[in-house]
Design a protein around this motif. Structure first.
Motif, PDB file in Angstrom:
ATOM      1  N   VAL A  68       0.851  -1.194   0.000  1.00 24.47           N
ATOM      2  CA  VAL A  68       0.000   0.000   0.000  1.00 24.47           C
ATOM      3  C   VAL A  68       0.884   1.240   0.000  1.00 24.47           C
ATOM      4  O   VAL A  68       1.959   1.245   0.591  1.00 24.47           O
ATOM      5  CB  VAL A  68      -0.973   0.006   1.220  1.00 24.47           C
ATOM      6  N   VAL A  69       0.410   2.262  -0.702  1.00 25.36           N
ATOM      7  CA  VAL A  69       1.058   3.568  -0.692  1.00 25.36           C
ATOM      8  C   VAL A  69       0.037   4.550  -0.119  1.00 25.36           C
ATOM      9  O   VAL A  69      -1.084   4.644  -0.620  1.00 25.36           O
ATOM     10  CB  VAL A  69       1.498   4.013  -2.101  1.00 25.36           C
ATOM     11  N   VAL A  70       0.428   5.237   0.942  1.00 29.96           N
ATOM     12  CA  VAL A  70      -0.440   6.227   1.584  1.00 29.96           C
ATOM     13  C   VAL A  70       0.030   7.612   1.156  1.00 29.96           C
ATOM     14  O   VAL A  70       1.192   7.958   1.340  1.00 29.96           O
ATOM     15  CB  VAL A  70      -0.390   6.107   3.132  1.00 29.96           C
ATOM     16  N   ILE A  71      -0.894   8.383   0.593  1.00 31.30           N
ATOM     17  CA  ILE A  71      -0.585   9.747   0.171  1.00 31.30           C
ATOM     18  C   ILE A  71      -1.135  10.701   1.223  1.00 31.30           C
ATOM     19  O   ILE A  71      -2.317  10.644   1.561  1.00 31.30           O
ATOM     20  CB  ILE A  71      -1.191  10.067  -1.206  1.00 31.30           C
ATOM     21  N   GLY A  72      -0.271  11.563   1.722  1.00 27.57           N
ATOM     22  CA  GLY A  72      -0.637  12.469   2.798  1.00 27.57           C
ATOM     23  C   GLY A  72      -1.590  13.575   2.396  1.00 27.57           C
ATOM     24  O   GLY A  72      -1.596  14.043   1.261  1.00 27.57           O
ATOM     25  N   GLY A  73      -2.384  13.977   3.371  1.00 31.05           N
ATOM     26  CA  GLY A  73      -3.359  15.046   3.171  1.00 31.05           C
ATOM     27  C   GLY A  73      -2.728  16.370   2.787  1.00 31.05           C
ATOM     28  O   GLY A  73      -3.349  17.188   2.108  1.00 31.05           O
ATOM     29  N   GLY A  74      -1.484  16.605   3.213  1.00 31.25           N
ATOM     30  CA  GLY A  74      -0.811  17.858   2.860  1.00 31.25           C
ATOM     31  C   GLY A  74      -0.630  18.004   1.361  1.00 31.25           C
ATOM     32  O   GLY A  74      -0.615  19.117   0.831  1.00 31.25           O
ATOM     33  N   ILE A  75      -0.511  16.889   0.666  1.00 35.64           N
ATOM     34  CA  ILE A  75      -0.393  16.909  -0.796  1.00 35.64           C
ATOM     35  C   ILE A  75      -1.784  16.937  -1.426  1.00 35.64           C
ATOM     36  O   ILE A  75      -2.049  17.686  -2.351  1.00 35.64           O
ATOM     37  CB  ILE A  75       0.387  15.672  -1.288  1.00 35.64           C
ATOM     38  N   ARG A  76      -2.653  16.130  -0.909  1.00 36.24           N
ATOM     39  CA  ARG A  76      -3.968  15.923  -1.523  1.00 36.24           C
ATOM     40  C   ARG A  76      -4.921  17.092  -1.322  1.00 36.24           C
ATOM     41  O   ARG A  76      -5.743  17.399  -2.180  1.00 36.24           O
ATOM     42  CB  ARG A  76      -4.568  14.651  -0.925  1.00 36.24           C
ATOM     43  N   LYS A  77      -4.817  17.770  -0.203  1.00 33.26           N
ATOM     44  CA  LYS A  77      -5.786  18.806   0.140  1.00 33.26           C
ATOM     45  C   LYS A  77      -5.427  20.199  -0.359  1.00 33.26           C
ATOM     46  O   LYS A  77      -6.296  21.052  -0.466  1.00 33.26           O
ATOM     47  CB  LYS A  77      -5.960  18.867   1.657  1.00 33.26           C
ATOM     48  N   GLU A  79      -4.869  22.818  -2.898  1.00 27.69           N
ATOM     49  CA  GLU A  79      -5.208  23.023  -4.311  1.00 27.69           C
ATOM     50  C   GLU A  79      -3.999  23.382  -5.182  1.00 27.69           C
ATOM     51  O   GLU A  79      -3.883  22.882  -6.297  1.00 27.69           O
ATOM     52  CB  GLU A  79      -6.293  24.082  -4.443  1.00 27.69           C
ATOM     53  N   PRO A  80      -3.055  24.202  -4.701  1.00 25.89           N
ATOM     54  CA  PRO A  80      -1.896  24.499  -5.551  1.00 25.89           C
ATOM     55  C   PRO A  80      -1.039  23.258  -5.853  1.00 25.89           C
ATOM     56  O   PRO A  80      -0.253  23.270  -6.797  1.00 25.89           O
ATOM     57  CB  PRO A  80      -1.097  25.516  -4.733  1.00 25.89           C
ATOM     58  N   LEU A  81      -1.201  22.198  -5.069  1.00 26.70           N
ATOM     59  CA  LEU A  81      -0.409  20.985  -5.286  1.00 26.70           C
ATOM     60  C   LEU A  81      -1.142  19.940  -6.127  1.00 26.70           C
ATOM     61  O   LEU A  81      -0.679  18.811  -6.254  1.00 26.70           O
ATOM     62  CB  LEU A  81       0.004  20.375  -3.946  1.00 26.70           C
ATOM     63  N   LEU A  82      -2.284  20.296  -6.716  1.00 21.69           N
ATOM     64  CA  LEU A  82      -3.032  19.347  -7.537  1.00 21.69           C
ATOM     65  C   LEU A  82      -2.165  18.709  -8.626  1.00 21.69           C
ATOM     66  O   LEU A  82      -2.206  17.489  -8.800  1.00 21.69           O
ATOM     67  CB  LEU A  82      -4.272  20.010  -8.145  1.00 21.69           C
ATOM     68  N   PRO A  83      -1.338  19.460  -9.356  1.00 21.80           N
ATOM     69  CA  PRO A  83      -0.488  18.810 -10.361  1.00 21.80           C
ATOM     70  C   PRO A  83       0.480  17.797  -9.736  1.00 21.80           C
ATOM     71  O   PRO A  83       0.737  16.743 -10.325  1.00 21.80           O
ATOM     72  CB  PRO A  83       0.270  19.972 -11.007  1.00 21.80           C
ATOM     73  N   LEU A  84       0.997  18.089  -8.556  1.00 23.15           N
ATOM     74  CA  LEU A  84       1.875  17.140  -7.873  1.00 23.15           C
ATOM     75  C   LEU A  84       1.094  15.887  -7.484  1.00 23.15           C
ATOM     76  O   LEU A  84       1.575  14.768  -7.649  1.00 23.15           O
ATOM     77  CB  LEU A  84       2.505  17.780  -6.635  1.00 23.15           C
ATOM     78  N   PHE A  85      -0.109  16.059  -6.962  1.00 20.11           N
ATOM     79  CA  PHE A  85      -0.958  14.929  -6.592  1.00 20.11           C
ATOM     80  C   PHE A  85      -1.216  14.037  -7.812  1.00 20.11           C
ATOM     81  O   PHE A  85      -1.083  12.812  -7.744  1.00 20.11           O
ATOM     82  CB  PHE A  85      -2.266  15.459  -5.997  1.00 20.11           C
ATOM     83  N   GLU A  86      -1.548  14.634  -8.938  1.00 23.68           N
ATOM     84  CA  GLU A  86      -1.754  13.864 -10.167  1.00 23.68           C
ATOM     85  C   GLU A  86      -0.486  13.120 -10.570  1.00 23.68           C
ATOM     86  O   GLU A  86      -0.539  11.949 -10.963  1.00 23.68           O
ATOM     87  CB  GLU A  86      -2.185  14.786 -11.307  1.00 23.68           C
ATOM     88  N   GLN A  87       0.646  13.799 -10.457  1.00 26.68           N
ATOM     89  CA  GLN A  87       1.922  13.175 -10.811  1.00 26.68           C
ATOM     90  C   GLN A  87       2.187  11.964  -9.922  1.00 26.68           C
ATOM     91  O   GLN A  87       2.607  10.912 -10.400  1.00 26.68           O
ATOM     92  CB  GLN A  87       3.056  14.193 -10.688  1.00 26.68           C
ATOM     93  N   ILE A  88       1.928  12.092  -8.636  1.00 22.12           N
ATOM     94  CA  ILE A  88       2.145  10.991  -7.702  1.00 22.12           C
ATOM     95  C   ILE A  88       1.270   9.799  -8.066  1.00 22.12           C
ATOM     96  O   ILE A  88       1.744   8.653  -8.107  1.00 22.12           O
ATOM     97  CB  ILE A  88       1.890  11.451  -6.250  1.00 22.12           C
ATOM     98  N   LEU A  89      -0.013  10.038  -8.322  1.00 24.22           N
ATOM     99  CA  LEU A  89      -0.911   8.939  -8.688  1.00 24.22           C
ATOM    100  C   LEU A  89      -0.426   8.213  -9.938  1.00 24.22           C
ATOM    101  O   LEU A  89      -0.423   6.976  -9.991  1.00 24.22           O
ATOM    102  CB  LEU A  89      -2.334   9.454  -8.888  1.00 24.22           C
ATOM    103  N   ASN A  90      -0.006   8.966 -10.932  1.00 22.43           N
ATOM    104  CA  ASN A  90       0.468   8.336 -12.163  1.00 22.43           C
ATOM    105  C   ASN A  90       1.784   7.591 -11.965  1.00 22.43           C
ATOM    106  O   ASN A  90       1.995   6.537 -12.564  1.00 22.43           O
ATOM    107  CB  ASN A  90       0.561   9.365 -13.284  1.00 22.43           C
ATOM    108  N   LEU A  91       2.655   8.115 -11.111  1.00 19.21           N
ATOM    109  CA  LEU A  91       3.903   7.397 -10.827  1.00 19.21           C
ATOM    110  C   LEU A  91       3.635   6.108 -10.070  1.00 19.21           C
ATOM    111  O   LEU A  91       4.284   5.088 -10.319  1.00 19.21           O
ATOM    112  CB  LEU A  91       4.867   8.303 -10.056  1.00 19.21           C
ATOM    113  N   ILE A  92       2.685   6.127  -9.145  1.00 19.21           N
ATOM    114  CA  ILE A  92       2.321   4.891  -8.431  1.00 19.21           C
ATOM    115  C   ILE A  92       1.786   3.872  -9.425  1.00 19.21           C
ATOM    116  O   ILE A  92       2.181   2.696  -9.418  1.00 19.21           O
ATOM    117  CB  ILE A  92       1.290   5.172  -7.321  1.00 19.21           C
ATOM    118  N   ARG A  93       0.883   4.309 -10.280  1.00 23.64           N
ATOM    119  CA  ARG A  93       0.289   3.403 -11.276  1.00 23.64           C
ATOM    120  C   ARG A  93       1.364   2.786 -12.169  1.00 23.64           C
ATOM    121  O   ARG A  93       1.323   1.604 -12.490  1.00 23.64           O
ATOM    122  CB  ARG A  93      -0.720   4.187 -12.109  1.00 23.64           C
TER     123      ARG A  93
END
Length: 118
Positions: A68-77, A79-93
């Protein structure tokens, strides 16, 4: 042994007034100890959204097969980090496709987030 990778934003690099980076780091460290108490072999990767984020994430994601990979709320919540959040999801995939993905709401509930997906 079950394994978990916690991905979070480096609390010392968050540009939020009155945020005590040391206190957030202490909470993260305490949570890492809790993973061990639950028999989960855990590691933490703290990133900053700069040129090093992608290579740091790939190195962590490919270090071993994570359950399991847990992504922290500081990244997910944030809004300015939305592109980073998307990048993380795609890298996990791409680099850890076998891993479940979980989301915490704060540093102190990462174990619970992981357990929901294990």
């Amino acid at each position: 042994m079950t394994s978990a990778l916690l991905i979070g934003y480096d609390p010392h690099a968050i540009p939020v007034p009155d945020l005590d980076g040391a206190a957030v780091q202490a909470a993260l460290d305490a949570e890492m100890a809790r993973f061990g108490e639950h028999g989960i072999d855990a590691a933490m990767t703290l990133i900053v959204w700069d040129g090093s984020a992608e290579s740091t994430l790939i190195a962590s994601l490919t270090e071993r097969p994570w359950d399991v990979v847990v992504i922290g709320g500081g990244i997910r919540k944030a809004e300015p980090l939305l592109p980073l959040f998307e990048q993380i999801l795609n890298l996990i995939r791409r680099h850890a496709p076998q891993a479940a993905i979980a989301f915490n709401t704060h540093p102190g509930d990462s174990v619970e987030a992981a357990l929901r997906r294990l």
